[in-house]
Design an enzyme around this catalytic site. Sequence first.
Site, PDB file in Angstrom:
ATOM      1  CE1 TYR A 100       1.186  -0.166   4.377  1.00  0.00           C
ATOM      2  CE2 TYR A 100       0.070   1.956   4.333  1.00  0.00           C
ATOM      3  CZ  TYR A 100       0.931   1.067   4.955  1.00  0.00           C
ATOM      4  OH  TYR A 100       1.538   1.409   6.135  1.00  0.00           O
TER       5      TYR A 100
ATOM      6  CE  LYS B 191       3.224   3.406   3.199  1.00  0.00           C
ATOM      7  NZ  LYS B 191       3.337   3.428   4.656  1.00  0.00           N
TER       8      LYS B 191
ATOM      9  CD  GLU C  13      10.139   2.261  10.679  1.00  0.00           C
ATOM     10  OE1 GLU C  13       9.876   3.188   9.904  1.00  0.00           O
ATOM     11  OE2 GLU C  13      10.090   1.065  10.334  1.00  0.00           O
TER      12      GLU C  13
ATOM     13  CG  LEU D 224       8.251   2.475   4.930  1.00  0.00           C
ATOM     14  CD1 LEU D 224       7.885   1.158   4.259  1.00  0.00           C
ATOM     15  CD2 LEU D 224       7.042   3.354   5.063  1.00  0.00           C
TER      16      LEU D 224
HETATM   17  N1  PDD Z   1       2.896   5.138   7.399  1.00  0.00           N
HETATM   18  N2  PDD Z   1       7.601   4.106   9.000  1.00  0.00           N
HETATM   19  C1  PDD Z   1       6.485   3.355   8.998  1.00  0.00           C
HETATM   20  C2  PDD Z   1       6.503   2.056   9.721  1.00  0.00           C
HETATM   21  C3  PDD Z   1       5.330   3.802   8.327  1.00  0.00           C
HETATM   22  O1  PDD Z   1       4.221   3.024   8.306  1.00  0.00           O
HETATM   23  C4  PDD Z   1       5.342   5.072   7.683  1.00  0.00           C
HETATM   24  C5  PDD Z   1       4.147   5.600   6.937  1.00  0.00           C
HETATM   25  C6  PDD Z   1       6.529   5.831   7.733  1.00  0.00           C
HETATM   26  C7  PDD Z   1       6.637   7.179   7.063  1.00  0.00           C
HETATM   27  O2  PDD Z   1       6.666   7.075   5.660  1.00  0.00           O
HETATM   28  P1  PDD Z   1       6.130   8.258   4.730  1.00  0.00           P
HETATM   29  O3  PDD Z   1       6.883   9.488   5.117  1.00  0.00           O
HETATM   30  O4  PDD Z   1       6.470   7.825   3.377  1.00  0.00           O
HETATM   31  O5  PDD Z   1       4.660   8.406   4.985  1.00  0.00           O
HETATM   32  C8  PDD Z   1       7.632   5.312   8.384  1.00  0.00           C
HETATM   33  C9  PDD Z   1       1.685   5.474   6.686  1.00  0.00           C
HETATM   34  C10 PDD Z   1       1.407   6.935   6.638  1.00  0.00           C
HETATM   35  C11 PDD Z   1       0.541   4.650   7.225  1.00  0.00           C
HETATM   36  O6  PDD Z   1       0.761   3.462   7.439  1.00  0.00           O
HETATM   37  O7  PDD Z   1      -0.569   5.159   7.382  1.00  0.00           O
END
Ligand code: PDD
Length: 284
Positions: free
Chosen positions: A32, A148, A180, A204
């Site tokens: 996703y 992801k 993270e 991620l």
């Molecule tokens: N989550 N680390 C994890 C484990 C994440 O699930 C996310 C994003 C990030 C940040 O990535 P980005 O800057 O590309 O959004 C880091 C999304 C927003 C979610 O699961 O809703």
Amino acid sequence: MSVVYLNGEYLQAERATVSVGDRGFLFGDGVYEVTAAYGGRLFRWPEHLRRLRRGLAALRIDFAPDRLEPIQRELLVRNGLESASVASVYVQVTRGVAPRSHAFPSPPVEPTVYGFANRYVRPARERWEEGFEAITVPDQRWALAEIKAIALLPNCLAQQAATEAGVSDAIFVRDGIALEGSHNNLFCVFGGELATAPKSNYILPGITRDFVIELAAGLGIPVRERSVGLGELYGADEVFFTGTTTEVRPCIRVDGRPIGNGQVGPVARKLFDSFLTATGPPGR
Ligand code: PDD
């Protein structure tokens, strides 16, 4: 009532259903993306697309994600979000529907493609200035965290633990290293310098993380991508999270211990201001 996209159709959310044989439902077999839309413009879609393409390749799901861009724009329009100051769009691709069997269906089946758009409410600046809190949790995720994947149970458990502790975020710690958040990346400030976990199979690679590193470079703030131990994290001058919808979120307390002077620090503030300028004024 929201309009969602499912396998070629735009539908009212409650009319959109997937088969019980969907491998996303049975195995969490899919990927996703969540992309912010500022003033109706998808934020850094090419970067999200690249990450999605890598995830699809890693899982060997045969789907060309380029065609998601017009779908996401259409979702914004159909939900009246084409000029919303801040919104987010979710897209998910699963391997598709097949009788339950661990190995991939052979021949392959059509992937299931789902998407929706949401308005999101940025916390008021006064709330942001109060800062947020986090707890740490053991990282029990698989060793492919750079994908992801929709299988997010450890992330959900971590976030639930944060919710039950009455805080906004959970920080994954593996072998003593603070990696993270449950749904965002983590930065620390030491003596005016930023530190964040290097990209690896244990985090991620956040799109917002990269953007904030660029903003820091523009502001002359040095950045080191390096491991930060939990003890070091507790002793940081500042801690903050980055992510889609998280944006730049200052963390003033971890596991009940105040970070720095227990107040939002100047580096997080400078980066958030710079983030807001780059993504358009709020309340548009
Ligand atoms: N989550 N680390 C994890 C484990 C994440 O699930 C996310 C994003 C990030 C940040 O990535 P980005 O800057 O590309 O959004 C880091 C999304 C927003 C979610 O699961 O809703």
